[in-house]
Design an enzyme around this catalytic site. Structure first.
Site, PDB file in Angstrom:
ATOM      1  NE  ARG A 291      -6.360  -4.536  15.121  1.00 38.45           N
ATOM      2  CZ  ARG A 291      -7.324  -5.296  14.632  1.00 38.45           C
ATOM      3  NH1 ARG A 291      -7.557  -6.491  15.139  1.00 38.45           N
ATOM      4  NH2 ARG A 291      -8.055  -4.874  13.639  1.00 38.45           N
TER       5      ARG A 291
ATOM      6  CD  GLU B 157      -1.165  -0.197   3.719  1.00 36.87           C
ATOM      7  OE1 GLU B 157      -2.388  -0.065   3.552  1.00 36.87           O
ATOM      8  OE2 GLU B 157      -0.668  -0.500   4.813  1.00 36.87           O
TER       9      GLU B 157
END
Length: 311
Positions: free
Chosen positions: A191, A113
């Protein structure tokens, strides 16, 4: 049969509540809105002959006309978001394509990204990568032992900065940031640390997966200079996308050349988009997908915009 898309597709964004979200994307919302999914395969088209159809449907039915010659398949390949960060996002990491298939199943994609900072409060910072000199074995032990913050690399950022984040890069966004994000079509996130917030069903940690996919690579941070009226400038590129910044004030001409769709998001001002058969006005924070088959188009008005396409 869905008609071939040969005109720009204005998309209806999808707003997502987040515990770390702010009030910029929808001030009237009862809960903080953290993300607007501006260009996503499940976004529906607003108006025109394709109203109500999703990008996924149009990509599957007409991949050549919509996606272009550079596309690797029939799935819409990019996901574009706007993020409003009032608090720290979780410290997280994304797998690459091979790891995504191994850890999450066949058909899953990794996530490389890029971020472009639209607005940064004084003192705003983010985490991108680990501190230089961190060894891979030590990093793995720190992740599994809940000590990843001992090695996280914090960076101060300002409005106009761009960050390229390859898969495997540890990262997190801090308070006071409003930004544009382009990534592979994937929301696969592991996470690592969540600032001691309650581990609710939707915010569990993924230490085992994170230890497998996190690398010691450094993210690339770039500062963009001001553009002249009518100028287009490339901000970053990778194997999955090219990100460009455009500014109005003088006429701009674009051309898909049948090679790739152009995903255009107006970040400030108002842009008038015209092509041979018509035109549409784009308000701030609205996005449009210009099919690869359209060819030449023009932009006018006082605006700034970001454009993502296939490399």
């Amino acid at each position: 049969m869905v008609a071939s898309p040969r005109a720009p597709l204005v998309l209806r964004p999808r707003l997502a509540q987040r515990v770390w979200g702010g009030r910029r994307l929808d001030p009237a919302a009862p809960q903080p809105i953290g993300e607007a999914w501006e260009v996503y395969e499940e976004n529906e088209v607003e108006g025109g002959p394709h109203a109500g159809h999703t990008l996924a449907e149009l990509s599957a039915a007409h991949p050549h006309e919509l996606l272009g010659r550079r596309a690797r398949g029939t799935r819409f390949p990019l996901l574009i978001k706007l993020l409003d960060c009032a608090e720290w996002l979780s410290v997280q990491v994304h797998p690459n394509d091979e790891q995504a298939r191994e850890l999450a199943g066949e058909g899953q994609l990794g996530k490389t990204e890029a971020w472009h900072i639209l607005d940064a409060a004084p003192g705003a910072e983010l985490i991108a990568g680990v501190r230089p000199g961190t060894e891979a074995g030590l990093l793995r032990e720190a992740i599994l032992g809940g000590r990843v913050m001992d090695h996280a690399h914090r960076h101060p950022v300002t409005t106009g900065d761009t960050v390229l984040m390859p898969a495997g890069t540890l990262h997190a966004l801090g308070p006071g940031l409003f930004l544009y994000e382009v990534q592979q079509t994937s929301d696969l996130t592991y996470r690592v640390y969540d600032w001691d917030r309650p581990a609710s069903a939707g915010r569990t940690l993924h230490l085992h997966e994170s230890a497998i996919v996190t690398t010691t690579a450094q993210a690339t941070l770039m500062t963009s200079e001001a553009l002249q009226p009518g100028e287009t400038r490339e901000l970053t590129r990778c194997d999955y996308f090219v990100l460009e910044r455009l500014t109005g004030g003088a006429p701009l001409t674009g051309d898909t050349r049948g090679e790739s769709f152009h995903a255009l998001t107006v970040t400030s001002g108002e842009a008038r988009l015209t092509w041979a058969e018509g035109g549409v006005t784009l308000a701030p924070l609205r996005s449009v997908v210009i099919p690869a088959a359209l060819g030449e188009y023009r932009l006018a008005g006082d605006f700034t915009a970001l454009l993502s396409r296939l490399p």
